[in-house]
Design an enzyme around this catalytic site. Structure first.
Site, PDB file in Angstrom:
ATOM      1  N   HIS A   1      -3.877  -5.436  -0.010  1.00  0.00           N
ATOM      2  CA  HIS A   1      -3.537  -5.918   1.332  1.00  0.00           C
ATOM      3  C   HIS A   1      -3.579  -7.447   1.405  1.00  0.00           C
ATOM      4  O   HIS A   1      -4.627  -8.025   1.692  1.00  0.00           O
ATOM      5  CB  HIS A   1      -4.496  -5.338   2.366  1.00  0.00           C
TER       6      HIS A   1
ATOM      7  N   CYS B   1       0.815  -1.213   0.000  1.00  0.00           N
ATOM      8  CA  CYS B   1       0.000   0.000   0.000  1.00  0.00           C
ATOM      9  C   CYS B   1       0.855   1.271   0.000  1.00  0.00           C
ATOM     10  O   CYS B   1       1.523   1.564  -0.981  1.00  0.00           O
ATOM     11  CB  CYS B   1      -0.988  -0.044   1.166  1.00  0.00           C
TER      12      CYS B   1
ATOM     13  N   GLU C   1      -2.486  -9.313   3.673  1.00  0.00           N
ATOM     14  CA  GLU C   1      -2.675  -9.773   5.052  1.00  0.00           C
ATOM     15  C   GLU C   1      -4.138  -9.775   5.472  1.00  0.00           C
ATOM     16  O   GLU C   1      -4.489 -10.308   6.526  1.00  0.00           O
ATOM     17  CB  GLU C   1      -1.869  -8.897   6.018  1.00  0.00           C
TER      18      GLU C   1
END
Length: 357
Positions: free
Chosen positions: A332, A247, A334
């Site tokens: 993202h 990001c 994660e």
């Protein structure tokens, strides 16, 4: 209590106050996730912004503090169609109303979030004010709304001092630009010892710890505001230590190597954005939260080449750096939106650190 959302174009929405009743001016952005409102509220990347949830019912499964992505919520305000006041979930520890009150986050419910989102899509992201003052003055408010900027917010959300998550595997230095907890947790679960550093840490201090790899996290704001951090990231690039960035970290690495970024009309925020791996053609469902993007048209291929693209609008979603053990993504991995679609990127980072070791 009545509340009003006033946009900088003069549009006014009338609803009821939720959470804190204090007045706030912020950048208004929308998120299309159907679930995960607690993760949205506690994502540091929302610092300086007020979040509109497009899903019509928010709060129905309550608050589970274990699921927080940081120690506190970061948005300036929260905007919903309907707020559930009676959550049903065996893990629930609190209501969203109490959570907003606890952390002094103002909000508004009972407005047409579909109409609001259409305005933001058609006219672009704009600033707004949430107030409970029925005698507000548009004449006085509008100049304030139009002049508001989020400013330098990375300094606000980063950790204050380094800390370590123990592990028996590779040593990873994580530069906290506003990191979500699950980034460090994803590395730690793969055996890594993760040392988390504040955003202002020098490259020299990070490299002094002799990390096997470096992680650059997500974070809030305009990447071009982070001039000092960009300079230090340039030094990390020159170190030849493997680097994985997510990001904001992805954007800052690009800026450090001469690329450009620009502000999107209304950004990507939600858990349902398709991205294509350009090396395989495979499409993954990703979680995203960004209002700025790397300009892929101005990339020097001798420095970096596109690795992922957004299926919806073709914008850049990742870079692979030529001749370096560095790759970066805009989304993202994660966040488990697929639910495990892009978690393999952490495994790729681990393998990258194992090469030539």
């Amino acid at each position: 209590m009545k509340a009003f959302l006033i946009l900088e174009d003069g549009t006014v929405f009338k609803g009821r106050s939720i959470g804190s009743s204090r007045e706030v001016i912020s950048e208004i952005v929308f998120n299309t996730s159907m679930t995960g409102y607690l993760e949205v509220l506690t994502d540091p990347s929302y610092a300086g912004q007020a979040v509109v949830m497009t899903y019509p019912l928010i709060g129905n499964y309550g608050i589970c503090y274990e699921d927080m992505e940081s120690d506190r919520p970061w948005p300036d305000a929260f905007i919903v169609r309907e707020l559930s006041r009676q959550p049903s979930n065996f893990r629930s520890e609190d209501t969203i109303q109490n959570f907003l009150l606890k952390y002094d986050i103002p909000g508004i419910a009972g407005i047409d979030t579909r109409a609001l989102t259409k305005i933001l899509r058609e006219k672009g992201t704009m600033n707004g004010c949430i107030t409970t003052d029925e005698n507000y003055s548009l004449t006085e408010l509008l100049p304030c709304l139009r002049s508001y900027t989020t400013g330098k917010v990375v300094e606000k959300v980063t950790c204050k001092a380094p800390y370590v998550l123990p592990g028996a595997g590779k040593k990873v230095a994580l530069l906290d630009l506003g990191a979500k907890r699950n980034i460090a947790r994803s590395l730690n679960q793969r055996g890594c010892q993760v040392t988390v550093y504040p955003a202002g840490t020098s490259a020299e201090e990070i490299l002094l710890g002799r990390p096997d790899g470096i992680m650059l996290s997500n974070g809030p704001g305009d990447p071009k505001e982070c001039t000092d951090i960009i300079r230090e990231i340039g030094k990390l690039y020159d170190s030849d230590v493997p680097i994985f960035a997510i990001c904001l970290g992805h954007q800052l690495m690009a800026l450090a190597k001469g690329a450009d970024t620009y502000k999107m009309k209304y950004g990507h925020r939600g858990g349902n954005h398709p991205v294509r791996d350009l090396s395989t053609g495979r499409v993954y469902i990703s979680s995203q939260n960004h209002g700025y993007v790397v300009d892929a048209e101005r990339l020097d291929p001798s420095v970096a080449v596109p690795a992922f693209e957004n299926v919806n609008d073709g914008t850049n979603e990742g870079l692979s750096y030529t001749g370096k053990k560095i790759f970066t993504v805009q989304f993202h991995p994660e966040a488990c939106p697929g639910p495990q679609d892009s978690g393999y990127l952490f495994d790729r980072f681990i393998k990258m650190m194992e090469v030539d070791q």
